[in-house]
Write an enzyme that holds these catalytic residues in place. Sequence first.
Site, PDB file in Angstrom:
ATOM      1  N   ARG A  46      38.800 -73.645  61.834  1.00  0.00           N
ATOM      2  CA  ARG A  46      39.338 -74.829  60.849  1.00  0.00           C
ATOM      3  C   ARG A  46      41.151 -74.479  60.436  1.00  0.00           C
ATOM      4  O   ARG A  46      41.520 -75.244  59.848  1.00  0.00           O
ATOM      5  CB  ARG A  46      38.373 -74.814  59.633  1.00  0.00           C
ATOM      6  CG  ARG A  46      37.240 -75.432  60.033  1.00  0.00           C
ATOM      7  CD  ARG A  46      36.111 -75.456  59.022  1.00  0.00           C
ATOM      8  NE  ARG A  46      35.604 -73.899  59.038  1.00  0.00           N
ATOM      9  CZ  ARG A  46      34.582 -73.688  58.221  1.00  0.00           C
ATOM     10  NH1 ARG A  46      34.041 -74.573  56.978  1.00  0.00           N
ATOM     11  NH2 ARG A  46      33.768 -72.594  58.005  1.00  0.00           N
ATOM     12  N   LYS A  53      42.675 -65.621  60.660  1.00  0.00           N
ATOM     13  CA  LYS A  53      42.455 -66.256  59.515  1.00  0.00           C
ATOM     14  C   LYS A  53      42.586 -65.167  58.107  1.00  0.00           C
ATOM     15  O   LYS A  53      43.481 -65.663  57.452  1.00  0.00           O
ATOM     16  CB  LYS A  53      41.083 -66.879  59.243  1.00  0.00           C
ATOM     17  CG  LYS A  53      40.872 -67.373  57.804  1.00  0.00           C
ATOM     18  CD  LYS A  53      39.769 -68.416  57.648  1.00  0.00           C
ATOM     19  CE  LYS A  53      38.288 -67.736  57.371  1.00  0.00           C
ATOM     20  NZ  LYS A  53      37.390 -68.926  57.151  1.00  0.00           N
ATOM     21  N   ASP A 149      37.268 -64.018  53.433  1.00  0.00           N
ATOM     22  CA  ASP A 149      38.148 -65.304  53.101  1.00  0.00           C
ATOM     23  C   ASP A 149      38.131 -65.798  51.863  1.00  0.00           C
ATOM     24  O   ASP A 149      38.296 -67.065  51.557  1.00  0.00           O
ATOM     25  CB  ASP A 149      37.774 -66.339  54.405  1.00  0.00           C
ATOM     26  CG  ASP A 149      36.291 -66.794  53.869  1.00  0.00           C
ATOM     27  OD1 ASP A 149      35.577 -66.279  53.326  1.00  0.00           O
ATOM     28  OD2 ASP A 149      36.046 -68.033  54.697  1.00  0.00           O
ATOM     29  N   ASN A 272      38.856 -71.942  54.416  1.00  0.00           N
ATOM     30  CA  ASN A 272      38.453 -72.323  55.566  1.00  0.00           C
ATOM     31  C   ASN A 272      39.630 -73.206  56.407  1.00  0.00           C
ATOM     32  O   ASN A 272      39.713 -73.149  57.601  1.00  0.00           O
ATOM     33  CB  ASN A 272      37.131 -73.123  55.399  1.00  0.00           C
ATOM     34  CG  ASN A 272      36.066 -72.226  55.061  1.00  0.00           C
ATOM     35  OD1 ASN A 272      35.757 -71.156  55.306  1.00  0.00           O
ATOM     36  ND2 ASN A 272      35.216 -72.867  54.215  1.00  0.00           N
ATOM     37  N   ARG A 377      72.310 -59.431  52.710  1.00  0.00           N
ATOM     38  CA  ARG A 377      71.444 -59.401  53.871  1.00  0.00           C
ATOM     39  C   ARG A 377      70.822 -57.846  54.135  1.00  0.00           C
ATOM     40  O   ARG A 377      71.442 -56.936  53.271  1.00  0.00           O
ATOM     41  CB  ARG A 377      72.123 -59.684  55.052  1.00  0.00           C
ATOM     42  CG  ARG A 377      72.312 -61.335  55.061  1.00  0.00           C
ATOM     43  CD  ARG A 377      73.308 -61.739  56.391  1.00  0.00           C
ATOM     44  NE  ARG A 377      72.785 -61.281  57.574  1.00  0.00           N
ATOM     45  CZ  ARG A 377      73.623 -60.974  58.588  1.00  0.00           C
ATOM     46  NH1 ARG A 377      75.081 -61.212  58.478  1.00  0.00           N
ATOM     47  NH2 ARG A 377      73.073 -60.592  59.684  1.00  0.00           N
ATOM     48  N   TYR A 431      82.127 -56.804  64.821  1.00  0.00           N
ATOM     49  CA  TYR A 431      81.442 -56.754  65.944  1.00  0.00           C
ATOM     50  C   TYR A 431      82.755 -57.391  66.958  1.00  0.00           C
ATOM     51  O   TYR A 431      83.308 -58.355  66.848  1.00  0.00           O
ATOM     52  CB  TYR A 431      80.390 -58.014  65.762  1.00  0.00           C
ATOM     53  CG  TYR A 431      79.632 -58.338  66.820  1.00  0.00           C
ATOM     54  CD1 TYR A 431      79.159 -57.555  67.565  1.00  0.00           C
ATOM     55  CD2 TYR A 431      79.247 -59.759  67.446  1.00  0.00           C
ATOM     56  CE1 TYR A 431      78.215 -57.839  68.632  1.00  0.00           C
ATOM     57  CE2 TYR A 431      78.571 -60.040  68.406  1.00  0.00           C
ATOM     58  CZ  TYR A 431      78.007 -58.920  69.081  1.00  0.00           C
ATOM     59  OH  TYR A 431      77.135 -59.288  70.219  1.00  0.00           O
TER      60      TYR A 431
HETATM   61  C1  UD1 Z   1      29.750 -69.051  54.118  1.00  0.00           C
HETATM   62  C2  UD1 Z   1      28.277 -69.272  53.247  1.00  0.00           C
HETATM   63  C3  UD1 Z   1      28.034 -70.396  52.176  1.00  0.00           C
HETATM   64  C4  UD1 Z   1      28.917 -69.783  51.018  1.00  0.00           C
HETATM   65  C5  UD1 Z   1      30.405 -69.677  51.658  1.00  0.00           C
HETATM   66  C6  UD1 Z   1      31.192 -68.906  50.588  1.00  0.00           C
HETATM   67  C7  UD1 Z   1      26.895 -68.388  55.264  1.00  0.00           C
HETATM   68  C8  UD1 Z   1      26.250 -68.975  56.468  1.00  0.00           C
HETATM   69  N1  UD1 Z   1      27.383 -69.598  54.566  1.00  0.00           N
HETATM   70  O1  UD1 Z   1      30.075 -70.405  54.259  1.00  0.00           O
HETATM   71  O2  UD1 Z   1      26.495 -70.420  51.599  1.00  0.00           O
HETATM   72  O3  UD1 Z   1      28.690 -70.882  50.237  1.00  0.00           O
HETATM   73  O4  UD1 Z   1      30.555 -68.709  52.649  1.00  0.00           O
HETATM   74  O5  UD1 Z   1      32.545 -69.053  50.681  1.00  0.00           O
HETATM   75  O6  UD1 Z   1      27.372 -67.297  55.075  1.00  0.00           O
HETATM   76  N2  UD1 Z   1      32.203 -64.144  59.820  1.00  0.00           N
HETATM   77  C9  UD1 Z   1      32.002 -63.333  60.587  1.00  0.00           C
HETATM   78  N3  UD1 Z   1      31.348 -63.421  61.806  1.00  0.00           N
HETATM   79  C10 UD1 Z   1      30.768 -64.533  62.047  1.00  0.00           C
HETATM   80  C11 UD1 Z   1      30.772 -65.564  61.265  1.00  0.00           C
HETATM   81  C12 UD1 Z   1      31.526 -65.517  60.235  1.00  0.00           C
HETATM   82  O7  UD1 Z   1      32.556 -62.122  60.624  1.00  0.00           O
HETATM   83  O8  UD1 Z   1      30.165 -64.472  63.253  1.00  0.00           O
HETATM   84  C13 UD1 Z   1      32.898 -63.995  58.572  1.00  0.00           C
HETATM   85  C14 UD1 Z   1      34.095 -64.836  58.455  1.00  0.00           C
HETATM   86  O9  UD1 Z   1      35.549 -64.303  58.938  1.00  0.00           O
HETATM   87  C15 UD1 Z   1      34.212 -65.391  57.011  1.00  0.00           C
HETATM   88  C16 UD1 Z   1      33.084 -65.226  56.470  1.00  0.00           C
HETATM   89  O10 UD1 Z   1      32.492 -64.194  57.530  1.00  0.00           O
HETATM   90  O11 UD1 Z   1      35.217 -64.367  56.488  1.00  0.00           O
HETATM   91  C17 UD1 Z   1      32.393 -66.282  55.933  1.00  0.00           C
HETATM   92  O12 UD1 Z   1      32.207 -67.060  57.341  1.00  0.00           O
HETATM   93  P1  UD1 Z   1      32.540 -68.800  56.993  1.00  0.00           P
HETATM   94  O13 UD1 Z   1      32.035 -69.362  58.372  1.00  0.00           O
HETATM   95  O14 UD1 Z   1      33.804 -69.014  56.559  1.00  0.00           O
HETATM   96  O15 UD1 Z   1      31.270 -69.098  56.207  1.00  0.00           O
HETATM   97  P2  UD1 Z   1      31.240 -70.500  55.213  1.00  0.00           P
HETATM   98  O16 UD1 Z   1      31.060 -71.507  56.317  1.00  0.00           O
HETATM   99  O17 UD1 Z   1      32.592 -70.560  54.257  1.00  0.00           O
HETATM  100 CA    CA Z   2      34.321 -69.563  54.209  1.00  0.00          CA
END
Ligand code: UD1
Ligand code: CA
Length: 506
Positions: A46, A53, A149, A272, A377, A431
């Site tokens: 996103r 990100k 994030d 996001n 600079r 220069y």
């Molecule tokens: C997630 C939560 C949601 C919560 C919100 C809070 C889940 C399913 N949902 O949603 O309940 O309210 O965060 O901010 O957990 N990531 C990985 N590997 C993956 C997928 C994601 O490392 O395969 C990491 C992402 O980089 C990110 C974090 O996990 O830093 C959260 O993933 P994201 O897709 O942003 O979850 P949300 O939709 O925000």
């Molecule tokens: Ca998130």
Amino acid sequence: MGIAVQAETRWLPANPLESQVARKGFLASTMDTYATVVLAAGKGTRMRSALPKVLHPLAGVPLLAHVLKAVEAIPSSSAFVPLATRTTTHRPIVVLGHEAGQVMAVFSGRCSYAIQEEQLGTGHATLAARDAVDALEPLPQTVLVCYGDTPLISSEVLARVLAEHLARQATVTFLTAITDQPSDFGRVVRDAAGRVREIVEMKRATEEQKNIREINSGVYCFERAWLWPALQKLPRNAAGEYYLTDLVGIASSQGHVIATVNGAFDETVGINDRVQLAAAEQVLRRRILERHMYAGVTITDPATTYIDDEVMIGTDTVILPGTMITGKTRIGSECRIGPGTTIDRSIIGDRCIVRSSALEETTFEDDVSMGPFSHCRPGAHLAHGVRMGNFAEVKNSYIGAETDMHHFSYAGDATVGEHVNIGAGVVTVNYDGKLKHRTIIGKGAFIGCDTMLIAPVEVGDGAITGAGAVVNKDVPAGVLVVGVPAHVLRKVQIAENSMAEDNKKE
Ligand code: UD1
Ligand code: CA
């Protein structure tokens, strides 16, 4: 179906000190330990960006750095105090996938890493950290999971989740927040008695559940021994993902203790997309400005003042409107900065004045004044008491103490002594079209208006160049040169030199 694909994991060796203490059997017998896993493998689709990100800057620092800072500060937060004698931790483990190399290059040894080869959801990402967690000595009883994030999360609230988890001896403890705008957060579903039943993701929520105001903030503590088998049993959802949040429903159906901690919603903000990035930036910037104001800095107009997280400012400094101070900049006390000024990665001494000017990688000693409308600079170093006026530029140069450089001049690749007067329109011609050359100006020299200094060239101590001189040969100390090209007209008396001193003070 459980998680069939075993995620490959890699990690850096645990902190040698930790292992040493563990070998002595000291920590193992007396201390609980918790591991922290930060999930940061997602593509961040996103964001629509080539940059991962978690590397997007917020107040000048990558998102992930904000989270790591909070994680690292858990042991020094007040909610941790009651745990301090019996709880310790390890370096955080960051789960990476998308552009892992880029993220590792930024954070290198600050954390350990686990790799999630394919991004199949937050549950799958947590499982990718299993081997790294299980390799820790002593083996942690508790795994704290948070997301890379959510940069506004505080160490205090992380410590509260941990403390509650340990106090309640819960299987799962997680952080929630109350909001009127639950947008795309997971909703916390409770039964009539208020017991947590599950977390329902927005996409799967019923209309009724969408109205729930308690949301999942994305910070969890799990009992390690329960976590791994539970993750392996996670169902894959319709979107093809394994949701970490589904563990709450599983723990509830198994009758385990689930605890929650309620935190402030604005700490929960997850980034996001870039609209959320800007919203978080606003919250964080306000916090930073308030921190400086409470510490004794006057900020005339917070609405137009932008200060990065790592900036340090001394007391009784005044920051005027339209000013942006970025990177690891340090500003001393009793300075006046702005209006309309940008300062990046610079060090400014005490009592300096910078008006409507731009500085990058510059050093000012005390009592320097600059501007309006000048530019320093990278590599500019202005010694004590230098007065640099309008429309002047300094690059990769040392300007000696009490030197004046009031109007329309350029010093590039120069070393200028103390008490020098640099007249209007003076240019170091550094220069030649291929290479940069140095200019050296001795102390007490008087460089007349419009002098061109064709580098490499050296002007001796106390020498004077006449207006319009084009200096293409070294000028000995104590002579006056004039003309094009410049030639020696005569020696100058000490008295004349002092006159030069007096002239420039006018
Ligand atoms: C997630 C939560 C949601 C919560 C919100 C809070 C889940 C399913 N949902 O949603 O309940 O309210 O965060 O901010 O957990 N990531 C990985 N590997 C993956 C997928 C994601 O490392 O395969 C990491 C992402 O980089 C990110 C974090 O996990 O830093 C959260 O993933 P994201 O897709 O942003 O979850 P949300 O939709 O925000
Ligand atoms: Ca998130």
